[in-house]
Design a protein around this motif. Structure first.
Motif, mmCIF file in Angstrom:
data_model
loop_
_atom_site.group_PDB
_atom_site.id
_atom_site.type_symbol
_atom_site.label_atom_id
_atom_site.label_comp_id
_atom_site.label_asym_id
_atom_site.label_seq_id
_atom_site.Cartn_x
_atom_site.Cartn_y
_atom_site.Cartn_z
ATOM 1 N N SER A 154 0.830 -1.205 0.000
ATOM 2 C CA SER A 154 0.000 0.000 0.000
ATOM 3 C C SER A 154 0.859 1.248 0.000
ATOM 4 O O SER A 154 0.504 2.267 -0.605
ATOM 5 N N ALA A 174 2.073 1.958 -3.647
ATOM 6 C CA ALA A 174 1.031 2.528 -4.506
ATOM 7 C C ALA A 174 0.715 3.960 -4.104
ATOM 8 O O ALA A 174 0.519 4.832 -4.968
ATOM 9 N N LEU A 175 0.661 4.215 -2.806
ATOM 10 C CA LEU A 175 0.348 5.558 -2.321
ATOM 11 C C LEU A 175 1.445 6.543 -2.698
ATOM 12 O O LEU A 175 1.164 7.662 -3.160
ATOM 13 N N ALA A 179 3.569 6.293 -5.164
ATOM 14 C CA ALA A 179 3.552 6.478 -6.626
ATOM 15 C C ALA A 179 2.491 7.497 -7.017
ATOM 16 O O ALA A 179 2.726 8.376 -7.865
ATOM 17 N N ALA A 180 1.311 7.394 -6.418
ATOM 18 C CA ALA A 180 0.235 8.335 -6.737
ATOM 19 C C ALA A 180 0.606 9.746 -6.299
ATOM 20 O O ALA A 180 0.370 10.724 -7.021
ATOM 21 N N ALA A 181 1.206 9.873 -5.113
ATOM 22 C CA ALA A 181 1.602 11.195 -4.621
ATOM 23 C C ALA A 181 2.682 11.807 -5.499
ATOM 24 O O ALA A 181 2.664 13.009 -5.788
ATOM 25 N N ARG A 182 3.623 11.002 -5.947
ATOM 26 C CA ARG A 182 4.692 11.508 -6.805
ATOM 27 C C ARG A 182 4.122 12.015 -8.131
ATOM 28 O O ARG A 182 4.593 13.023 -8.672
ATOM 29 N N ASP A 183 3.129 11.335 -8.650
ATOM 30 C CA ASP A 183 2.488 11.800 -9.885
ATOM 31 C C ASP A 183 1.859 13.174 -9.684
ATOM 32 O O ASP A 183 1.977 14.060 -10.541
ATOM 33 N N VAL A 184 1.169 13.342 -8.561
ATOM 34 C CA VAL A 184 0.495 14.614 -8.287
ATOM 35 C C VAL A 184 1.524 15.734 -8.110
ATOM 36 O O VAL A 184 1.373 16.836 -8.656
ATOM 37 N N HIS A 233 0.070 19.697 -9.519
ATOM 38 C CA HIS A 233 -1.343 19.833 -9.176
ATOM 39 C C HIS A 233 -1.493 20.790 -7.989
ATOM 40 O O HIS A 233 -0.653 20.797 -7.084
ATOM 41 N N LEU A 259 -5.757 12.253 -2.251
ATOM 42 C CA LEU A 259 -5.473 10.826 -2.378
ATOM 43 C C LEU A 259 -6.359 9.977 -1.475
ATOM 44 O O LEU A 259 -6.292 8.742 -1.527
#
Length: 285
Positions: free
Chosen positions: A162, A165-166, A168-173, A178, A191
């Motif tokens: 977890s 995945a978390l 990775a999503a934060a790095r994208d943002v 954003h 998120l």
């Protein structure tokens, strides 16, 4: 007499340094605050009474207050200096979850909690309220909540899968610039996780705090601008979300060891010195 000095303030939380110069030994009038609050003593001591129970509050004992709780205070030993943290109900729920209440309002401040308190104060002095101070505040209050909540809380461990995945999503943002990446709390809200859990996930997955990762991204953007010849450091700081030019300079120097001005010269290169022209020999007359 009480005096307050704001250390950090956002809609979800406020933190103040509170100095009390009262020396009354008797109990104050009954108060009934409407917020969740954590109070840690930096110097001095005082007494707190709630629900008929008295507690001595000093540097090794903090207290947690909940909305509507009636309390009184006495200062038999003179004044004190405290850090008072107020949390919104929404932020409290993100930290405490659905725990039905608290097992105690008095919290033993061991050396680790003391260090977490001091690290928050140091982060607040940087002026980076939305990341550095917010991340340290989540660590501090998360530790307190975990000790007093009457049930499981969202501040427990994060599994490796977890966390990956978390993060990775934060790095994208963050990489996309954003608007939610402007602070730990809005990023966590986007998120759908608690800010405490998001902060823990970065340290677990990347080995660095979220604040440092976000600053790493901003430093790279600063280097791009400096390499292109940017000279307006105040504008650069504002564009990249730093609190001021000094904050930009401190952060860049911390990450790469040089000031923005020195880096601009380094990245742009200095004009080569023109070689001296050879001296022509004297011609015979």
């Amino acid at each position: 007499m009480l005096s307050f000095a704001a250390l950090a303030a956002r809609p979800e939380f406020t933190v103040a340094a509170v100095t009390c110069r009262n020396d009354h030994k008797g109990w104050s009038a009954t108060e009934s605050p409407d917020d969740f609050r954590v109070v840690l003593v930096r110097r001095g001591r005082f007494r707190r009474r709630t629900g008929g129970v008295c507690a001595d509050i000093e540097p090794t004992t903090a207290y947690l207050g909940v909305p509507g709780e009636e309390e009184q205070f006495a200062h038999p030993a003179g004044g004190d200096v405290c850090t008072a943290i107020s949390l919104s109900p929404a932020l409290w729920r993100e930290l405490a979850g659905d725990a039905p209440g608290v097992t105690t309002s008095t919290v033993y401040v061991d050396a680790r909690l003391d260090l977490a308190h001091r690290r928050f104060l140091a982060a607040a002095r940087t002026g980076d309220i939305d990341y550095a101070a917010a991340e340290r505040l989540m660590d501090l209050t998360g530790r307190v909540v975990a000790r007093v909540a009457a049930g499981p809380t969202p501040v427990g461990g994060v599994t490796r899968g977890s966390a990956r995945a978390l993060v990775a999503a934060a790095r994208d943002v963050i990489g996309a610039g954003h608007p939610a990446a402007s602070g730990l709390l809005p990023l966590a809200a986007l998120l759908g996780v608690s800010p405490y859990r998001l902060s823990r996930a970065f340290t677990q997955e990347l080995g660095v705090p979220l604040t440092r990762y976000r600053n790493r991204v901003r430093v790279a953007r600063a280097l791009d601008r400096l390499e292109a010849g940017e000279t307006r450091l105040a504008v650069l700081a504002a564009d990249l979300g730093f609190s001021d030019q000094a904050h930009l300079c401190r952060t860049v120097r911390d990450h790469v060891g040089s000031t923005p001005t020195a880096l601009r010269r380094l990245l742009r290169g200095s004009a080569p010195n023109q070689p001296n022209q050879p001296t022509q020999p004297n011609q015979p007359t």
